[in-house]
Design a protein around this motif. Structure first.
Motif, short mmCIF file in Angstrom:
data_model
loop_
_atom_site.label_atom_id
_atom_site.label_comp_id
_atom_site.label_asym_id
_atom_site.label_seq_id
_atom_site.Cartn_x
_atom_site.Cartn_y
_atom_site.Cartn_z
N ALA A 1 -25.81 -4.25 -38.64
CA ALA A 1 -25.60 -5.64 -38.20
C ALA A 1 -26.00 -6.61 -39.31
CB ALA A 1 -26.39 -5.92 -36.93
N TYR A 2 -27.11 -6.33 -39.97
CA TYR A 2 -27.55 -7.21 -41.05
C TYR A 2 -26.56 -7.18 -42.22
CZ TYR A 2 -30.13 -9.26 -44.86
OH TYR A 2 -30.49 -10.04 -45.92
N SER A 3 -26.07 -6.00 -42.56
CA SER A 3 -25.10 -5.87 -43.64
C SER A 3 -23.83 -6.67 -43.35
CB SER A 3 -24.77 -4.39 -43.86
OG SER A 3 -23.78 -4.25 -44.84
N THR A 4 -23.37 -6.60 -42.12
CA THR A 4 -22.19 -7.37 -41.72
C THR A 4 -22.45 -8.86 -41.88
OG1 THR A 4 -21.51 -5.65 -40.17
CG2 THR A 4 -20.63 -7.87 -39.79
N CYS A 5 -23.59 -9.32 -41.38
CA CYS A 5 -23.93 -10.75 -41.49
C CYS A 5 -24.10 -11.17 -42.94
CB CYS A 5 -25.20 -11.04 -40.69
SG CYS A 5 -24.95 -10.93 -38.90
N LEU A 6 -24.66 -10.29 -43.75
CA LEU A 6 -24.86 -10.60 -45.16
C LEU A 6 -23.52 -10.79 -45.87
CD1 LEU A 6 -27.09 -11.06 -47.21
CD2 LEU A 6 -27.01 -8.62 -47.73
N GLY A 7 -22.53 -9.99 -45.52
CA GLY A 7 -21.19 -10.17 -46.10
C GLY A 7 -20.60 -11.52 -45.74
N HIS A 8 -20.75 -11.90 -44.48
CA HIS A 8 -20.28 -13.24 -44.07
C HIS A 8 -21.06 -14.33 -44.79
CE1 HIS A 8 -17.70 -11.56 -41.06
NE2 HIS A 8 -18.68 -11.14 -40.28
N ALA A 9 -22.37 -14.12 -44.93
CA ALA A 9 -23.22 -15.13 -45.56
C ALA A 9 -22.82 -15.37 -47.01
CB ALA A 9 -24.69 -14.71 -45.48
N GLU A 10 -22.52 -14.31 -47.74
CA GLU A 10 -22.14 -14.46 -49.14
C GLU A 10 -20.85 -15.26 -49.26
OE1 GLU A 10 -22.12 -10.42 -50.51
OE2 GLU A 10 -24.31 -10.34 -50.60
N ALA A 11 -19.86 -14.94 -48.44
CA ALA A 11 -18.59 -15.68 -48.49
C ALA A 11 -18.77 -17.12 -48.02
CB ALA A 11 -17.53 -14.96 -47.66
N LEU A 12 -19.59 -17.31 -46.99
CA LEU A 12 -19.86 -18.66 -46.49
C LEU A 12 -20.56 -19.49 -47.54
CD1 LEU A 12 -19.87 -20.77 -44.23
CD2 LEU A 12 -21.95 -19.67 -43.33
N GLN A 13 -21.53 -18.90 -48.23
CA GLN A 13 -22.25 -19.64 -49.28
C GLN A 13 -21.29 -20.06 -50.39
OE1 GLN A 13 -25.54 -20.64 -49.13
NE2 GLN A 13 -24.87 -21.84 -50.86
N GLU A 14 -20.38 -19.18 -50.76
CA GLU A 14 -19.38 -19.53 -51.78
C GLU A 14 -18.52 -20.71 -51.30
OE1 GLU A 14 -17.14 -15.97 -52.44
OE2 GLU A 14 -18.82 -14.95 -53.43
N ALA A 15 -18.10 -20.66 -50.05
CA ALA A 15 -17.29 -21.75 -49.50
C ALA A 15 -18.08 -23.06 -49.48
CB ALA A 15 -16.80 -21.40 -48.09
#
Length: 158
Positions: free
Chosen positions: A13-27
């Protein structure tokens, strides 16, 4: 330490959220650099639409996955019985345990996310204001995720 099913679910679950977080931070970085003004909302360039789409997708996904996957996984890894626990009680329990700064704040962030995902202001000013609110909420969600990461490494080390 033995990897239990609860710990594996938490890691996933954390890994999934971390992937979203990285893309969100870039955006978010790109959105701050672009700094769309109210008048531009009537006629967005293709690149701006793509950027806004990336932000919208990652913002809604990270908050959904944190609420439906990560938070329950944290509680299960802490050996909390959440089977019959309503969402509001899970949020309150995470706050009591020091994982979530405020259950009420998370609920407000969720309200902002729902309005962002389902309400479509008619005026450019309304759309601009809604995006500004969503951007601030997304930044707060990332802060909460970072707090979870810190706690996971100290309270639930490998």
């Amino acid at each position: 330490m033995k990897q239990t099913p609860e710990r594996l679910a938490l890691a996933h679950a954390y890994s999934t959220c971390l992937g979203h977080a990285e893309a969100l931070q870039e955006a978010l970085v790109d959105l701050h650099q672009r700094d769309l003004h109210e008048l531009e909302w009537n006629k967005l360039a293709k690149e701006d639409r793509r950027l806004l789409d990336q932000f919208a997708y990652r913002y809604t996904r990270i908050q959904d996955d944190m609420g439906t996957r990560l938070m329950p996984a944290i509680l299960c890894a802490l050996e909390e019985d959440i089977a019959a626990m309503p969402v509001v009680d899970r949020l309150n329990r995470l706050e009591q345990l020091g994982w979530l700064p405020s259950a009420a704040e998370w609920s407000e962030l969720r309200r902002i996310r729902n309005a962002f995902a389902h309400d479509y202001p008619e005026t450019p000013a309304g759309r601009h204001a809604q995006w500004r609110l969503a951007i601030a909420a997304a930044e707060q969600v990332l802060t909460i995720l970072n707090g979870f990461a810190t706690r996971m490494h100290t309270v639930l080390p490998d």
